[in-house]
Design an enzyme around this catalytic site. Structure first.
Site, PDB file in Angstrom:
ATOM      1  N   ASN A   6      31.684   3.677 -13.817  1.00 59.68           N
ATOM      2  CA  ASN A   6      33.045   4.364 -13.496  1.00 59.68           C
ATOM      3  C   ASN A   6      33.941   3.220 -12.809  1.00 59.68           C
ATOM      4  OD1 ASN A   6      34.981   5.390 -11.666  1.00 59.68           O
ATOM      5  ND2 ASN A   6      34.130   7.433 -11.781  1.00 59.68           N
ATOM      6  N   ASP A   8      37.300   3.374 -11.756  1.00 58.43           N
ATOM      7  CA  ASP A   8      38.403   4.042 -11.198  1.00 58.43           C
ATOM      8  C   ASP A   8      38.842   3.111 -10.132  1.00 58.43           C
ATOM      9  OD1 ASP A   8      38.126   6.091 -12.821  1.00 58.43           O
ATOM     10  OD2 ASP A   8      37.357   7.559 -11.081  1.00 58.43           O
ATOM     11  N   HIS A   9      37.880   2.400  -9.365  1.00 67.49           N
ATOM     12  CA  HIS A   9      38.461   1.611  -8.193  1.00 67.49           C
ATOM     13  C   HIS A   9      38.926   0.199  -8.415  1.00 67.49           C
ATOM     14  CE1 HIS A   9      37.786   5.103  -5.824  1.00 67.49           C
ATOM     15  NE2 HIS A   9      36.650   5.132  -6.003  1.00 67.49           N
ATOM     16  N   HIS A  42      38.057   8.565 -14.301  1.00 69.41           N
ATOM     17  CA  HIS A  42      38.737   9.731 -13.940  1.00 69.41           C
ATOM     18  C   HIS A  42      40.265   9.629 -14.053  1.00 69.41           C
ATOM     19  CE1 HIS A  42      38.662  13.335 -10.691  1.00 69.41           C
ATOM     20  NE2 HIS A  42      39.630  13.509 -11.739  1.00 69.41           N
ATOM     21  N   ARG A  44      43.436  11.341 -12.882  1.00 75.83           N
ATOM     22  CA  ARG A  44      43.455  12.353 -11.848  1.00 75.83           C
ATOM     23  C   ARG A  44      45.207  12.899 -12.229  1.00 75.83           C
ATOM     24  NH1 ARG A  44      39.664  12.691  -7.267  1.00 75.83           N
ATOM     25  NH2 ARG A  44      41.011  14.120  -6.732  1.00 75.83           N
ATOM     26  N   ARG A  48      46.388   8.524  -9.273  1.00 73.40           N
ATOM     27  CA  ARG A  48      46.234   7.776  -7.975  1.00 73.40           C
ATOM     28  C   ARG A  48      45.636   6.346  -8.420  1.00 73.40           C
ATOM     29  NH1 ARG A  48      41.960  10.959  -4.302  1.00 73.40           N
ATOM     30  NH2 ARG A  48      43.630  12.536  -4.389  1.00 73.40           N
ATOM     31  N   GLU A  69      36.499  11.687 -17.536  1.00 77.24           N
ATOM     32  CA  GLU A  69      36.499  12.685 -16.250  1.00 77.24           C
ATOM     33  C   GLU A  69      37.727  13.448 -16.097  1.00 77.24           C
ATOM     34  OE1 GLU A  69      34.190  10.994 -12.983  1.00 77.24           O
ATOM     35  OE2 GLU A  69      35.106  12.342 -11.647  1.00 77.24           O
ATOM     36  N   THR A  99      37.954  11.766  -2.684  1.00 76.50           N
ATOM     37  CA  THR A  99      37.090  11.666  -3.929  1.00 76.50           C
ATOM     38  C   THR A  99      36.689  12.929  -4.402  1.00 76.50           C
ATOM     39  OG1 THR A  99      35.266  10.741  -4.989  1.00 76.50           O
ATOM     40  CG2 THR A  99      34.950  11.027  -2.634  1.00 76.50           C
ATOM     41  N   THR A 100      35.906  13.188  -5.627  1.00 73.87           N
ATOM     42  CA  THR A 100      35.581  14.664  -5.895  1.00 73.87           C
ATOM     43  C   THR A 100      34.405  15.010  -4.832  1.00 73.87           C
ATOM     44  OG1 THR A 100      35.674  13.728  -8.050  1.00 73.87           O
ATOM     45  CG2 THR A 100      34.825  15.808  -7.895  1.00 73.87           C
ATOM     46  N   GLU A 151      26.344  17.357 -15.307  1.00 71.86           N
ATOM     47  CA  GLU A 151      26.321  16.074 -14.388  1.00 71.86           C
ATOM     48  C   GLU A 151      25.554  16.768 -13.095  1.00 71.86           C
ATOM     49  OE1 GLU A 151      29.374  13.025 -14.503  1.00 71.86           O
ATOM     50  OE2 GLU A 151      28.563  12.364 -12.202  1.00 71.86           O
ATOM     51  N   HIS A 190      27.518  10.221  -8.347  1.00 63.95           N
ATOM     52  CA  HIS A 190      28.266  10.278  -6.988  1.00 63.95           C
ATOM     53  C   HIS A 190      27.388   9.889  -5.926  1.00 63.95           C
ATOM     54  CE1 HIS A 190      31.345  11.408  -4.552  1.00 63.95           C
ATOM     55  NE2 HIS A 190      32.119  11.639  -5.537  1.00 63.95           N
ATOM     56  N   GLY A 191      27.738   8.833  -5.465  1.00 61.21           N
ATOM     57  CA  GLY A 191      27.349   8.290  -4.086  1.00 61.21           C
ATOM     58  C   GLY A 191      26.120   7.475  -4.474  1.00 61.21           C
ATOM     59  N   GLY A 213      30.182   4.024  -9.661  1.00 63.33           N
ATOM     60  CA  GLY A 213      31.547   3.560  -9.529  1.00 63.33           C
ATOM     61  C   GLY A 213      31.536   2.647  -8.184  1.00 63.33           C
ATOM     62  N   HIS A 214      31.787   3.481  -7.062  1.00 62.49           N
ATOM     63  CA  HIS A 214      32.218   2.760  -5.899  1.00 62.49           C
ATOM     64  C   HIS A 214      31.267   1.785  -5.459  1.00 62.49           C
ATOM     65  CE1 HIS A 214      33.053   2.436  -1.429  1.00 62.49           C
ATOM     66  NE2 HIS A 214      34.258   2.679  -1.804  1.00 62.49           N
TER      67      HIS A 214
HETATM   68  N1  PXP Z   1      30.717  11.385 -11.200  1.00 61.34           N
HETATM   69  C1  PXP Z   1      31.640  12.109 -10.750  1.00 61.34           C
HETATM   70  C2  PXP Z   1      31.728  13.297 -11.468  1.00 61.34           C
HETATM   71  C3  PXP Z   1      32.666  11.574  -9.887  1.00 61.34           C
HETATM   72  O1  PXP Z   1      33.811  12.180  -9.777  1.00 61.34           O
HETATM   73  C4  PXP Z   1      32.293  10.464  -9.507  1.00 61.34           C
HETATM   74  C5  PXP Z   1      33.349   9.682  -8.323  1.00 61.34           C
HETATM   75  O2  PXP Z   1      34.630   9.478  -9.418  1.00 61.34           O
HETATM   76  C6  PXP Z   1      31.193   9.571  -9.823  1.00 61.34           C
HETATM   77  C7  PXP Z   1      30.383  10.187 -10.739  1.00 61.34           C
HETATM   78  C8  PXP Z   1      31.122   8.399  -9.106  1.00 61.34           C
HETATM   79  O3  PXP Z   1      30.703   8.372  -7.970  1.00 61.34           O
HETATM   80  P1  PXP Z   1      30.696   6.886  -7.098  1.00 61.34           P
HETATM   81  O4  PXP Z   1      32.127   6.267  -7.326  1.00 61.34           O
HETATM   82  O5  PXP Z   1      30.301   7.445  -5.799  1.00 61.34           O
HETATM   83  O6  PXP Z   1      29.623   6.015  -7.774  1.00 61.34           O
END
Ligand code: PXP
Length: 241
Positions: A6, A8-9, A42, A44, A48, A69, A99-100, A151, A190-191, A213-214
């Site tokens: 991901n 996004d960041h 994603h 949004r 952002r 996403e 975040t989500t 997911e 996520h995470g 991602g993060h």
């Molecule tokens: N999956 C979804 C649906 C998310 O919303 C996110 C965060 O944008 C991620 C995965 C990735 O999460 P992370 O950035 O914590 O790895």
């Protein structure tokens, strides 16, 4: 099992100034060169991080899987239908969240998704994944909606400590099993990070795509994106076959 990064960041950092760097499209190219099987972004409602121009740029350069996403708004359905990604992952989206924050509330969205959202994405021939809490009852509702992919939200596992970790892994394992038994592809994200990924992979069956991602971007600041992505790809692929 595949890693999708991901990006996004990268856009979050780019948007801190208006100088165009770092470029999320360039980051996507580097992630794929480092072995990622695909890219997630994603878009949004408030733009952002990822902007519309990034989406079109990503569509041009991404050679592997592209996972779009989004919240299920009419605007997003229109853009997604134009982009035609490999997968559209539908997520709950609130303006005030950082975040989500959780998976879709399946009971609340069921009728709207059945009657409005899923038919439109089906007409556009885009496979849909629903970002859901790892709960068997939610897997059954996904099956009832006929979605091909879920997911599993791994955020609660990722934030867990002590005895809670085992409980969350059990919850994820059961949900993955129920989804798989209903013929649904299981993705997760996520995470997830370098500390918690191995216990996740050791315990959860049937996972096909993992979205991170993060943690990768944070690690990449110190070690470089190709190194961080390659290491995560190696960990994840070591669980294949
Ligand atoms: N999956 C979804 C649906 C998310 O919303 C996110 C965060 O944008 C991620 C995965 C990735 O999460 P992370 O950035 O914590 O790895």
């Amino acid at each position: 099992m595949k890693l999708l990064v991901n990006i996004d960041h990268v856009a979050t950092l780019r948007n801190a100034r208006s100088e165009g760097v770092p470029d999320p499209v360039q980051a996507a190219i580097e992630c794929e060169k480092a072995g990622a099987a695909g890219i997630v972004f994603h878009l949004r409602e408030d733009r952002r991080h990822i902007k519309d121009a990034d989406v079109y740029g990503l569509k041009k350069v991404v050679k592997g899987l592209l996972d779009f996403e989004m919240g299920a708004t009419e605007e997003m359905i229109r853009i997604c239908s134009e982009i035609k990604p490999h997968l559209c992952t539908l997520v709950p989206e609130k303006r005030e969240e950082i975040t989500t924050e959780g998976g879709l509330n399946m009971e609340a969205i069921f009728d709207d998704y059945k009657n409005r959202v899923l038919p439109k994405l089906k007409d556009a021939e885009i496979p849909v994944s629903l970002f859901v809490e790892p709960e068997p009852k939610d897997m059954k509702l996904c099956a009832k909606l006929g979605v091909p992919v879920v997911e599993l939200h791994t955020g609660t596992y990722s934030n867990a400590t002590g005895d809670q970790i085992k409980k969350e892994l059990e919850r994820l394992k059961e949900a993955a099993t129920v989804a798989h038994d209903h013929g649904i592809q299981v993705n997760a994200g996520h995470g997830l990070n370098f500390e918690n990924i191995r216990a996740f992979l050791d315990n959860i069956p049937h996972v096909e795509e993992i979205s991170i991602g993060h943690a990768l971007m944070a690690d990449a600041l110190f070690r470089g994106l190709p190194v961080s992505v390659r290491e995560m790809v190696d960990i994840i692929e070591s669980y294949n076959g």
